[in-house]
Design a protein around this motif. Structure first.
Motif, short mmCIF file in Angstrom:
data_model
loop_
_atom_site.label_atom_id
_atom_site.label_comp_id
_atom_site.label_asym_id
_atom_site.label_seq_id
_atom_site.Cartn_x
_atom_site.Cartn_y
_atom_site.Cartn_z
N TYR A 92 1.05 4.33 -2.70
CA TYR A 92 0.96 5.74 -2.30
C TYR A 92 2.16 6.52 -2.82
O TYR A 92 2.03 7.66 -3.27
N THR A 100 0.84 -1.21 0.00
CA THR A 100 0.00 0.00 0.00
C THR A 100 0.87 1.26 0.00
O THR A 100 0.59 2.22 -0.71
N SER A 104 -5.41 4.76 -5.53
CA SER A 104 -4.15 5.39 -5.95
C SER A 104 -3.91 5.20 -7.44
O SER A 104 -3.55 6.14 -8.16
#
Length: 315
Positions: free
Chosen positions: A123, A119, A220
């Motif tokens: 990002y 994750t 994202s």
């Protein structure tokens, strides 16, 4: 006997792991294949770490996270495969109760960090492509370290919760696990206590550990895709999609196998399929990750050549 076992707590002191194959003739073949896979995985990931360390071009947040991912891959395969190889050599398929829970804890600890680290990498790509002007401040070294530290802390909490919860269950027999390592679904099947609370806990924490990261990753990359499509340069679009494509491939393999493993609780008939998913999750994925990230990346390829040949590139 059953009543006494339930009253006195855990009667089972060890479990029997059947492994991948029960046929004696095939066990040497399995040993050679998985020993080779272990060496390749450890060697590949350590090479990636060395490449990141020696190549200044790779001293970026993306590769800082990739280096951490390589450490996790080495840890994940080390938690499961060496003990399986040792059992094949000794021809003993037993694993003590405490060792089984220890393996369970470390497996979920490392896999949990993987969830959040992937994750963080998504990002990072979002900031680099969608907000390049503020990238250096929003993804400073301090932010990188905080993201990694928080990932380890959350994963530790998740792994400890599952380990303590499974330790409260009673195991009165049978004690045969049709797998090559200890994991929650297989242990749920063997418990003579009710596992409803444990399954609810697995589902609830699964939403936090997998559901939330997947939503963040998808969000994202929706923004990243929109930004990349606005890039006028074909070469720029190709480079952006190449980096993101590698990460999305790893994400797809990791989360795909995880969902398949933990969202089908209570299926005894699926044990052989679980072995295949276990191999993909703990062996194939860590072995492929260095290849996936270096296949289309000239900077990583150049650094790997330096690592393998021992020659520094001329500046």
């Amino acid at each position: 006997m059953d009543l006494e076992s339930r009253t006195n707590g855990t009667a089972v002191t060890e479990f029997i792991l059947l492994g991948l194959v029960e046929t004696q003739v095939l066990q040497p073949v399995v040993f050679v294949v998985f020993f080779f896979a272990y060496l390749v995985t450890v060697g590949g990931n350590l090479s990636i770490l060395a490449a990141i360390f020696i190549e200044p071009k790779l001293h970026t947040p993306m590769y800082f996270f990739l280096g951490n991912l390589s450490v996790l891959d080495v840890g994940c395969i080390t938690v499961t495969v060496p003990s399986m190889l040792a059992r094949l050599l000794s021809n003993k398929h037993t694993i003590p109760y405490g060792a089984c829970l220890t393996q369970l804890f470390f497996f979920h600890q490392l896999a949990g960090v993987d969830c959040f680290l992937l994750t963080a990498m998504a990002y990072d790509r979002f900031l680099a492509i969608c907000q390049p002007l503020t990238y250096s401040t929003r993804m400073s070294q301090t932010v990188q370290r905080i993201l990694v530290a928080v990932s380890w802390a959350l994963a530790f909490t998740n792994a400890l919760t599952h380990t303590v919860a499974i330790a409260t269950l009673n195991f009165c027999g049978p004690n045969v696990i049709n797998h090559f390592y200890c994991d929650l679904p297989q242990l749920f099947q063997l418990s003579c206590s009710s596992t409803q609370l444990n399954e609810l806990l697995l589902f609830s924490l699964g939403i936090l550990m997998a559901g939330a990261p997947v939503i963040l990753i998808v969000t994202s990359y929706i923004h990243v895709a929109a930004a990349v499509l606005r890039i006028r340069s074909a070469e720029g679009r190709k480079k952006a999609f190449s980096t993101c494509g590698s990460h999305l491939t790893v994400v797809g393999i990791f989360y795909g196998t995880g969902v398949f493993s933990y969202m089908r609780l209570g299926s005894v008939e699926a044990s052989d399929k679980d072995k295949g998913i276990g191999i993909l999750n703990t062996v194939i994925s860590p072995m492929l990750n260095p290849l996936i990230y270096s296949l289309r990346n000239p900077d990583v390829q150049g650094a790997l050549r330096q690592v393998l040949t021992g020659k520094r590139a001329l500046v």
